[in-house]
Write an enzyme that holds these catalytic residues in place. Structure first.
Site, PDB file in Angstrom:
ATOM      1  N   ASP A   1       0.934  -0.913   0.254  1.00 37.76           N
ATOM      2  CA  ASP A   1      -0.333   0.293   0.449  1.00 37.76           C
ATOM      3  C   ASP A   1       0.475   1.123   0.209  1.00 37.76           C
ATOM      4  O   ASP A   1       2.214   1.360   0.193  1.00 37.76           O
ATOM      5  CB  ASP A   1      -0.878   0.014   1.195  1.00 37.76           C
ATOM      6  CG  ASP A   1      -1.467   0.993   1.558  1.00 37.76           C
ATOM      7  OD1 ASP A   1      -2.268   1.288   0.417  1.00 37.76           O
ATOM      8  OD2 ASP A   1      -1.516   1.971   2.267  1.00 37.76           O
TER       9      ASP A   1
ATOM     10  N   GLU B   1      -3.087  21.723  -0.412  1.00 34.41           N
ATOM     11  CA  GLU B   1      -3.929  22.492  -0.628  1.00 34.41           C
ATOM     12  C   GLU B   1      -3.096  23.181   1.084  1.00 34.41           C
ATOM     13  O   GLU B   1      -2.882  24.330   1.061  1.00 34.41           O
ATOM     14  CB  GLU B   1      -4.789  22.884  -0.690  1.00 34.41           C
ATOM     15  CG  GLU B   1      -5.766  23.252  -1.416  1.00 34.41           C
ATOM     16  CD  GLU B   1      -7.305  23.680  -1.415  1.00 34.41           C
ATOM     17  OE1 GLU B   1      -7.704  23.063   0.107  1.00 34.41           O
ATOM     18  OE2 GLU B   1      -7.361  23.942  -2.421  1.00 34.41           O
TER      19      GLU B   1
ATOM     20  N   GLY C   1      -4.755   3.485  -4.350  1.00 33.21           N
ATOM     21  CA  GLY C   1      -6.280   4.371  -3.830  1.00 33.21           C
ATOM     22  C   GLY C   1      -6.135   5.351  -4.202  1.00 33.21           C
ATOM     23  O   GLY C   1      -7.456   6.209  -4.844  1.00 33.21           O
TER      24      GLY C   1
END
Length: 1217
Positions: free
Chosen positions: A422, A566, A752
């Protein structure tokens, strides 16, 4: 509370153009066509207590067993072992008269072995049960009736319940969002446990349910949901809500999935749609599998061979007995053949032979060692204990040690071929730091990324080791050329090395690790083109959708952003003097400190439109109007997207910016380009009218219209600069990956995350590097293809796979490296089709593989494809619930006890606190455990064959009568005491090399995947050694004792004397053999090996001192018979030497003429050449790496090849001139 109320007043949907701005439900083009039978009565859970509306409870379990299934499943697991089946049959036959042993002696060992293994299984599964219980007992607020809410455990939640989930709580089931503390029903959701993404997702309730915003409003609330049946798709949902005499279509934007977490929202109300194992996250889970190591599986085949040998010698024995019974027994009057039973009936020799066959099968059972399984269980538990206590795998920050959650797979750690990892939380820390930037073509930022620092250190080492003497150069120029190369490389590394010390310091400001005096403290005003710098900082502060929160203690602001990038941009803008301090419904406010630091000015920028970032658009834009009335479009996005939208006059800094972007990419940084466009009032008004029409349109092409209109505006841009943000890797990740790559392991990343994010992390980890050819396999929408439907998409994917495979085959550069990058949508087609084998073939040919946007189910399916397709050992590592399927599917599952909960850990076979500990877990413990278990099993077969066959040889001498030459106590103690502890010490303490050497010579690890110590050559060799030893032990003793006088009085030896002498020889031979096998001795090994021999003599002494009724023929045997006889000691010495001489000769020849890697290292260490001759030691270390195209080493070697090429080219030009 004040901050919360300010947030709640914002109607967040006014900011968004795509996902959150849906047309009103009254304007919707139609209801969803629901293909499913699920009906949910909202706020009426009692209606779901009877079929057909009775659904599963919210109780979840990840255990392998339960109270009912434990005994049958655990018994099945134990008798999957072939040897246990044999001993079960032997135990059953021991109840009959034909058994040579008592029933207790056969049943008790089997019951002990099976019971011990079952107890271990129960203990390991109970840990999973405890973790499940913790989750099931979590509490959430549930509507109990009459507008009253109360807390209830998760496992008691029912379909139809209305629940109130508060900030930072996990959702207990799959919910339909009804309302939130924001007045337009917006809430923020973190789906890290589902898809690994750290950025927050926005969910939005239906407008019809917005009034349900307090407890009292649910007093009379009812409704009916008709939706799809349970399925594993995380990104789809189809259903309708019948409420207030209207029907409203539902989509994934209103569904809150179990195990995701509520963020930045005080609370939400939702109605339960799917519970327990019907929820989408549990639908993605796979059942806890039963895993067996490769060695254990192969042991079954060895047992088959030994069982075949057992049957063969038993048949020989039974045939011999039948012949003797027919022809010899009638002559033996002392046996009274006229009164005998069928066990030796001369009239029925065939029947007697059959009975003897069963007797022989039990008698020769020592060929199949039941104690092997017990010893292996003990050894593995002790190995696991040492892993758990390894201080080098203890994480001080979290206080978590490594944990072997199951000990069945210890040796499998040493045979891993492919690692499937992962990304988020496993490789990265989920922390973004603003590190570098490029403004007006000028690069800023003096600090180095982790990748640069580690690569610089590695290159410095490699440059010292690099031997350039093999160039075809004149001797007089060689030294100078070498010097030039070193100087050139020093220039390349200078900018990185200079900031090493500073880089080691932790940044004082979270998200901001920037250092450059040219921009800090307002010094940017002194830079040329400072107006461009001002615009750059304003884009950072304005082009975002975050919410500021004031920290009253410090007076500064923190930002709740949708993504870590951000947040890092806003912190950077604040540090540069442009602090985002307030957001209203239509404006953002910046506090600008410059040009007057003492008197900051608060400026308002009115937000006219916000065109949000999506994975398809790869950019975000805002259209703002400043206080002077100027309208600007401010845009940030992927450089490839921004550059193609630049105007002719906007490309002034393109060349320099592109160069810096490449450098940032090589440094493993995530980059974005910043641009702007100034708009006329009329131009904007015309565009905005068209944009509003697209936004309020009804129909399936609404998003396409919005994209088209947005694309019209995001043109003719002017480039301002670029940002470089470091996605902080977990400590030691690049070095760990490099070491694993040198050990010959292949590494796949399954995430993902978006493709761009995964690629950036690939560069950061050195799984990708500049110059590596990227093969991106993607799908196109079927409407862009000439053919219809899925077949066209499949054909398109197949063409990509075929072309990529052909490109790799035609590549002639031996140093060329390929990386395969594929997304989840494409995998959906590949994994269901015959293409998966072609995909796997392509993936195996590539140096690294990155799978993006994959669901938990797809992670498991890819893992299964690699495991079954390659037939090699796979290891999956992850830290979230979305990794559970992958962890369970792999041969070995490793869970990281990180920040994402304990689901991955509970499903894993091993758990570690950080990814970097995987290096030691595999390269050290895996290597040791594989060799220990392999040598231990081979030795077990050797000693049991050496012992068991002597019984058969004596049978032939004793008319196949079933008589044992050994005393019963000797046979019972052989495996239990006299040879058990040395073999356990071999399995627990053996080290061919130390842990430091394992890490310095990672190629040693390949002995496991290549199975050098448990291949058939070695297994049969040890079995042959056992047969040879049995022949020597039996026949040499028979030759010595058969005709020769044993005592001074001329008497020959009796059976007890010969048998005890042979048994002494066996004890000496097998214990000396294990001493020769060991490479690493501690006082424990010495105690166990030599202590076992001493124990034999002590036993023989004490046993002989007991009553003759107990000791029988062994009474005073050592003191009065064997001890005084020199021939006893001489034969023991002679037989022991003869038994071990072939192995000693073999190992000596191998070390001298065909040494293995660890033999060379052992000799270097023995003669201390690693200390006396550092150059040789360094040279040997550089050789002890597998050829790899990923990792820092590969990156450095590519750099050195580049420098050598430049030097050679320069030399050629000099020679030509």
């Amino acid at each position: 509370m004040t901050r919360g109320r300010i947030r709640e007043k914002l109607r967040r949907s006014n900011l968004y153009s795509f996902s959150c701005l849906q047309p009103s439900t009254t304007e919707a083009e139609g209801l969803n066509s629901v293909q499913g039978s699920r009906i949910v009565h909202c706020n009426e859970p009692q209606l779901h207590q009877k079929k057909p509306l009775k659904y599963c409870s919210n109780y979840t379990s990840t255990t392998k067993y339960n109270v009912v299934t434990f005994f049958p499943k655990a018994i099945f697991e134990q008798f999957r072992r072939v040897a246990n089946v044999y001993f079960l049959l032997a135990a059953a036959l021991s109840l009959t008269a034909i058994s040579p042993f008592s029933a207790v002696s056969m049943i008790a060992p089997l019951a002990f072995v099976v019971g011990l293994s079952m107890a271990k299984e129960a203990l390991e599964d109970s840990r999973r049960f405890v973790q499940d219980t913790k989750i099931n007992l979590r509490k959430v607020s549930v509507h109990k009736g009459n507008g009253v809410f109360g807390y209830r455990p998760w496992h008691k939640i029912r379909v139809g319940d209305v629940v109130k989930v508060e900030k930072d709580q996990f959702f207990p089931a799959d919910l339909l969002l009804l309302s939130s503390t924001y007045e337009d029903g917006i809430c923020y959701v973190e789906t890290m446990n589902l898809d690994g993404e750290t950025n927050l997702k926005i969910k939005r309730s239906l407008e019809a349910t917005l009034p349900l915003d307090n407890d009292e409003s649910f007093k009379d609330f009812t409704g009916i949901i008709k939706c799809e049946d349970p399925n594993p798709s995380l990104y789809t949902f189809v259903g309708n809500l019948e409420y207030d005499r209207q029907v409203f279509p539902l989509d994934p934007g209103q569904i809150l999935l179990r195990d995701s977490k509520l963020r930045n929202t005080a609370y939400v109300y939702g109605v339960v749609v799917f519970t327990g194992h019907d929820s989408k996250v549990m639908q993605n889970a796979t059942k806890s599998p039963s895993k067996r190591s490769t060695i254990e599986k192969k042991m079954d085949y060895v047992i088959y061979i030994l069982f075949t040998l057992l049957v063969l010698i038993s048949l020989i024995s039974s045939i011999g007995f039948a012949v003797k019974t027919k022809y010899e027994v009638p002559k033996w009057l002392y046996l009274q053949p006229q009164n005998t039973d069928n066990l030796f009936n001369p009239n029925k020799p065939g029947l007697s032979g059959f009975y003897h066959l069963i007797t022989a099968l039990i008698l020769y059972g020592y060929l199949i060692p039941i104690s092997l399984y017990v010893s292996i269980e003990v050894v593995k538990v002790l190995q696991a204990t040492f892993m758990n206590q390894d201080i080098h795998m203890y994480d001080e920050e979290s206080g978590n040690p490594a944990q072997a959650r199951t000990s069945n797979l210890n040796e499998e750690l040493g045979q891993v071929d492919t690692i499937l990892s992962d990304k988020t939380g496993t490789l990265t820390c989920n922390q973004m730091d603003f590190l570098k930037c490029c403004i007006a073509g000028i690069a800023y930022g003096m600090r180095s990324s982790e990748v640069e620092v580690a690569a610089a250190k590695q290159m410095a080492i490699e440059e010292e080791e690099a031997d350039l003497s093999n160039f075809p150069m004149p001797a007089d120029s060689q030294h100078g050329s070498t010097k030039n190369v070193r100087k050139a490389s020093e220039i390349e590394l200078e900018t990185v090395i200079t900031s090493n010390d500073k880089n080691d310091q932790k940044p004082t400001i979270k998200g901001f690790n920037f250092e450059d005096s040219r921009l800090m403290n307002g010094n940017w005003l002194k830079e040329p083109n400072f107006d461009v710098h001002k615009l750059f900082f304003r884009i950072l502060a304005i082009c975002q959708s975050a919410i500021p929160e004031l920290i009253e203690d410090t007076g500064s602001y923190t930002y709740e952003a949708e993504s870590p990038d951000e947040g890092a941009f806003l912190v950077a803008a604040r540090e540069f003097g442009f602090e985002f301090c307030k957001r209203t419904q239509s404006s953002v406010f910046l506090r600008e400190r410059y040009p007057n630091p003492g008197q900051p000015v608060e400026r308002e920028y009115r937000i006219l439109n916000l065109l949000e970032f999506t994975s398809k658009r790869k950019r975000m834009s805002v259209i703002v109007k400043d206080e002077e009335g100027n309208i600007f479009l401010l845009c940030k996005g992927a450089d490839s997207i921004i550059f193609e939208r630049l105007s002719r006059n906007g490309r002034i800094y393109e060349e320099a910016t592109t160069r810096h972007l490449n450098e940032y990419g090589e440094a493993g940084l995530r980059t974005l380009a910043l641009a702007y466009r100034k708009l006329d009032e009329s131009e904007y008004a015309t565009w905005n009218d068209e944009f509003q029409r697209a936004k309020t349109s009804i129909g399936g092409d609404r998003e396409a219209m919005l994209e088209r209109v947005s694309d019209m505006m995001e043109r003719e841009l002017i480039l301002v600069g670029a940002t470089a943000v470091e996605d902080k890797l977990q400590k030691g990740v690049p070095q760990c990956i490099d070491k694993l790559a040198q050990a010959g392991l292949k590494i796949w990343v399954l995430t993902g995350d978006k493709m761009e994010t995964a690629i950036n992390i690939g560069f950061a980890c050195s799984l990708l590097r500049q110059g590596m050819k990227q093969i991106c396999i993607t799908t196109v929408s079927s409407d862009t293809l000439v053919k219809d439907g899925k077949e066209a998409v499949k054909e398109h994917i197949l063409n990509q796979l075929t072309n990529a495979s052909q490109m790799i085959k035609l590549e002639k550069d031996p140093h060329a490296a390929f990386a395969l990058i594929i997304d989840g949508k494409t995998l959906t087609y590949i994994l269901k089709d015959e293409m998966k084998h072609q995909f796997l073939g392509l993936a195996v040919d590539c140096a690294s593989v990155i799978c993006c946007r994959v669901s938990p189910k797809q992670k498991a399916m890819v893992t299964r494809l690699v495991k079954e397709g390659t037939g090699k050992t796979t290891l999956a590592i992850g830290d979230g619930a979305n990794d559970v399927g992958m962890i369970q599917e792999a041969d070995i599952g490793v869970g990281i006890s990180g920040v994402e909960g304990m689901q991955a850990v509970m499903a894993s076979d091993f758990s570690i606190a950080q990814f970097r500990f995987l290096e030691r877990l595999l390269v050290v413990h895996g290597h040791w455990c594989y060799k220990r278990i392999a040598q231990m099993v081979c030795y077990f077969f050797y000693k049991n064959i050496a012992f068991g066959l002597t019984l058969f040889y004596f049978e032939a001498f004793a008319a196949f009568s079933g008589q044992s030459i050994y005393d019963d106590w000797y046979m019972l103690l052989f495996n239990v005491i006299l040879t058990s502890l040395p073999v356990i010490s071999l399995g627990v303490f053996e080290q061919d090399v130390s842990s430091e050497v394992c890490l310095q010579f990672p190629a040693l690890y390949q002995q496991g995947p290549r199975n050098l110590f448990f291949d058939w050559y070695r297994i049969l060799g040890w079995m042959g050694n056992g047969i040879y030893s049995s022949l020597v032990i039996f026949f040499l003793n028979i030759i010595i004792f058969y005709h020769h006088a044993f005592r001074a009085g001329g008497q020959t030896a009796d059976m007890a004397t010969v048998g005890t002498t042979m048994f002494t020889c066996i004890i000496w031979a097998v214990n000396c053999q294990i001493a020769l096998t060991m490479s690493h001795f501690t006082w424990i090994q010495h105690l166990f090996v030599w202590g076992s021999i001493v124990t034999w003599y002590l036993f023989l002494l004490l046993y002989g001192m007991t009553s003759p009724l107990l000791s029988g023929n062994a009474y005073q045997l050592l003191v009065e018979v064997l001890g005084p006889a020199p021939i006893y000691w001489a034969s023991t010495l002679l037989v022991t030497i003869c038994c071990n001489l072939p192995y000693f000769a073999h190992i000596s020849f191998q070390k001298c003429f065909n040494p293995m890697d660890h033999h060379v290292i052992q000799e270097i260490k023995y003669y201390k050449k690693d200390i006396e001759d550092q150059h040789m030691w360094t040279r040997e270390r550089s050789k002890a790496r597998q050829d790899t195209k990923i990792g820092f080493t590969a990156r450095v070697e590519a750099k050195i090849r580049h420098l050598r090429g430049r030097l050679q080219k320069k030399h050629s030009n000099l020679v030509a001139s």
